[in-house]
Design an enzyme around this catalytic site. Structure first.
Site, short mmCIF file in Angstrom:
data_model
loop_
_atom_site.label_atom_id
_atom_site.label_comp_id
_atom_site.label_asym_id
_atom_site.label_seq_id
_atom_site.Cartn_x
_atom_site.Cartn_y
_atom_site.Cartn_z
N GLU A 209 0.85 -1.20 0.00
CA GLU A 209 0.00 0.00 0.00
C GLU A 209 0.88 1.24 0.00
OE1 GLU A 209 -3.22 -0.31 2.88
OE2 GLU A 209 -4.05 -2.01 1.78
N GLU A 346 -4.91 -8.75 -0.70
CA GLU A 346 -5.69 -8.49 0.52
C GLU A 346 -7.14 -8.38 0.11
OE1 GLU A 346 -4.39 -5.47 3.29
OE2 GLU A 346 -2.28 -5.89 2.89
O1 AHR Z 1 -5.22 -6.21 6.80
C1 AHR Z 1 -5.13 -5.08 7.60
C2 AHR Z 1 -4.46 -3.91 6.89
O2 AHR Z 1 -5.26 -3.49 5.82
C3 AHR Z 1 -3.13 -4.19 6.24
O3 AHR Z 1 -2.07 -4.09 7.11
C4 AHR Z 1 -3.04 -3.11 5.21
O4 AHR Z 1 -2.24 -3.46 4.12
C5 AHR Z 1 -4.48 -2.85 4.84
O5 AHR Z 1 -4.79 -1.51 4.81
#
Ligand code: AHR
Length: 548
Positions: A209, A346
């Site tokens: 990110e 994610e």
């Molecule tokens: O999964 C929780 C968080 O969500 C992670 O650390 C981040 O990459 C995302 O914003």
């Protein structure tokens, strides 16, 4: 909302395709086009993510070698055993946001001498709970993580720090992991940490990110950093696959900006990007109202929700379809040969705090039948786009967002999401085939307007002579009788298995771990290539047929 309101709001769906109905009661149809393959379903679509955050690693995965909790090499046995039954998808570690604050050297050397660090998430617990997530003892390092992956047969996927360490630390981490035994000081350090031979780590995320917690870069700034970090990284005997930090949900400007700047140096730079990470969380209960759009305020409870919230979460999960298609189209403007694949590294549901097993399980939450339907629909979407998505990692494995396990001390249970991964296992290794669903969308009342959500979700794959069809019925209260047409399906018995719940808020707990599990489903027989099946409300079903 009253049931009659649902019926009133039900909107007409797409026209049914193919042959006329043979079942009068059928409310929809699925056509499985076995002659239209999309691509092979690899195990990595069933990947996982574990971050040094709350109870994911400490308490969740790592209990320590001297623990009274059953373990192998310090890793919780219940998680190892559970994972061994699932597809062997790659596992991403150590973050998430934590990755860009992590120095891999902290996880090397004698355990008791390792530095204790303030965790990236120290400020994020929102309370006074004494949280292990605030301080990282570094007992679980790279070697332990790779051992965990090996114990369950998965590929490790490491996320490197781009925000707070120089490029040198990145290629030295690769050297620590992959240089041949005895050739470098870092290989010697690895041997002292217990692994003489190379760990052969192939997948390397270059930041996480990077538009946010990973450094607040612009897409163009990040592209320059990505080029620098991936220049001349020694591969040793392992062919490295770099994963670039991609967008948050629908931010197409990030995707365009990154590839445009990356290729300023030459079109060949595309070859540096093996995977382009896309993150999308299903969490927004703002119901399209701009006044309810705050990231924290718009979230709902994991276990207490109205039928309206049930549908809105499913609708949000359905955004994955557009996200894949739209980012894929932008990547194609630069990558004409289609070498870059999407890594949805994610994804999952994200609710407000309050259902975590322990106060220090930051971002921990329960998982109900609603999460099972989200998981099923998202996996169906990945199957449909298996030509574009090479890896997907649900967030996160234990004691966190849409977890597969919830653990506390010596107790551990599996969630409905775990059972979906188990139910879908037979897809892996098969060819995803085009599957056309014709069902009316489901309408529902939102606070200020009406919404509508997919009427049925499904995907199919063919492996050897077996066709596997997985279907989620999103209707919270009504079964759906569906005609399933499979050209080439021989007459005969069909194997069925399903996940249902006594009611939609049901969930597994330490006291009652088997409320939601896979059960056999009663299925009729195929007749003339047609099968009629009744899908229970709020359910996920797997049907397996034999092809001629
Ligand atoms: O999964 C929780 C968080 O969500 C992670 O650390 C981040 O990459 C995302 O914003």
């Amino acid at each position: 909302m009253e049931r009659r309101d649902f019926l009133r709001l039900a909107v007409a769906g797409a026209a049914l395709v193919g042959a006329p109905h043979t079942s009068r009661a059928a409310t929809g149809r699925i056509d499985v086009l076995v002659n239209e393959p999309i691509g092979a379903i690899g195990a990595d679509l069933y990947g996982h993510f574990c971050e040094h955050l709350g109870g994911v690693v400490y308490d969740g995965i790592w209990v320590g070698e001297g623990s009274s909790v059953p373990n192998t090499q310090g890793i919780r046995q219940a998680v190892i055993d559970g994972m061994r039954k699932l597809p062997k998808g790659a596992i991403r570690w150590p973050g998430g946001c934590f990755a860009d604050s992590y120095d891999w050297r902290d996880g090397t050397g004698p355990r008791e001498q390792r530095p204790r660090r303030t965790n990236f998430w120290a400020g994020g617990t929102g309370g006074d709970a004494v949280s292990k997530s605030k301080y990282d003892p570094n007992h679980f390092g790279s070697v332990d993580f790779v051992r965990f992956c090996r114990l369950i047969g998965s590929e490790p996927y490491l996320a490197a720090n781009l925000r707070s360490l120089p490029a040198r630390d990145f290629y030295q981490w690769v050297e620590y992991c992959n240089s041949p035994a005895g050739t470098t000081s870092l290989a010697d350090l690895r041997a002292r940490d217990g692994e003489k031979d190379p760990l052969k780590v192939r997948y390397w995320g270059v930041g996480n990110e990077s538009w946010g917690c990973g450094g607040d870069f612009t897409a163009e700034e990040y592209a320059v950093e990505f080029r620098r970090f991936t220049s001349w990284v020694p591969g040793f005997d392992t062919r490295l696959a770099f994963v670039a930090s991609g967008p948050s949900s629908g931010d197409l400007n990030w995707t365009r900006g990154f590839f445009s700047k990356l290729t300023e140096k030459g079109a060949g730079m595309i070859g540096r990007v093996h995977g382009f990470a896309l993150h999308h969380y299903t969490e927004n209960l703002g119901f399209g109202d701009p006044a309810r759009n705050d990231w924290n305020e718009r979230k709902g409870s994991a276990i207490e929700f109205s039928p309206m919230e049930w549908y809105e979460i499913l609708k949000e999960s359905d955004r994955m379809e557009d996200l894949i298609a739209s980012h894929w189209a932008v990547i194609g403007e630069f990558d004409r040969q289609r070498r870059v694949k999407l890594f949805v590294d994610e994804w999952g549901t994200w609710y407000k705090a309050g259902t975590e097993a322990k106060p220090n399980h930051l971002l921990g939450q329960q998982s109900t039948m609603r999460d099972a339907v989200v998981a099923a629909h998202t996996l169906n979407t990945f199957h449909k786009h298996v030509d574009k998505v090479a890896m997907a990692n649900i967030a996160q494995l234990v004691n966190n967002l849409q977890s597969l396990f919830i653990a506390d001390g010596d107790k551990c249970f599996t969630t409905p999401t775990y059972h979906v991964f188990d139910l879908y296992g037979p897809h892996v290794g098969g060819q995803s085939v085009r599957t056309v669903l014709s069902t009316p969308a489901i309408g529902y009342q939102r606070p200020k307007n009406t919404g509508s959500v997919f009427g049925l979700s499904g995907s199919a794959s063919v492996k050897d002579k077996t066709l596997t069809l997985t279907v989620a019925n999103p209707h919270f209260s009504e079964a759906q009788e569906i005609e399933i047409a499979v050209r080439g399906a021989v007459s005969g018995p069909v194997k069925g298995a399903q996940i249902t719940a006594p009611e939609i808020h049901a969930h597994n707990t330490f006291a009652q771990p088997n409320t939601i599990v896979i059960k056999d489903a009663t299925v009729g027989a195929v007749q003339n290539g047609l099968l009629v099946h009744r899908f229970p409300p709020a359910s996920v079903t797997r049907l397996q047929l034999t092809l001629a």
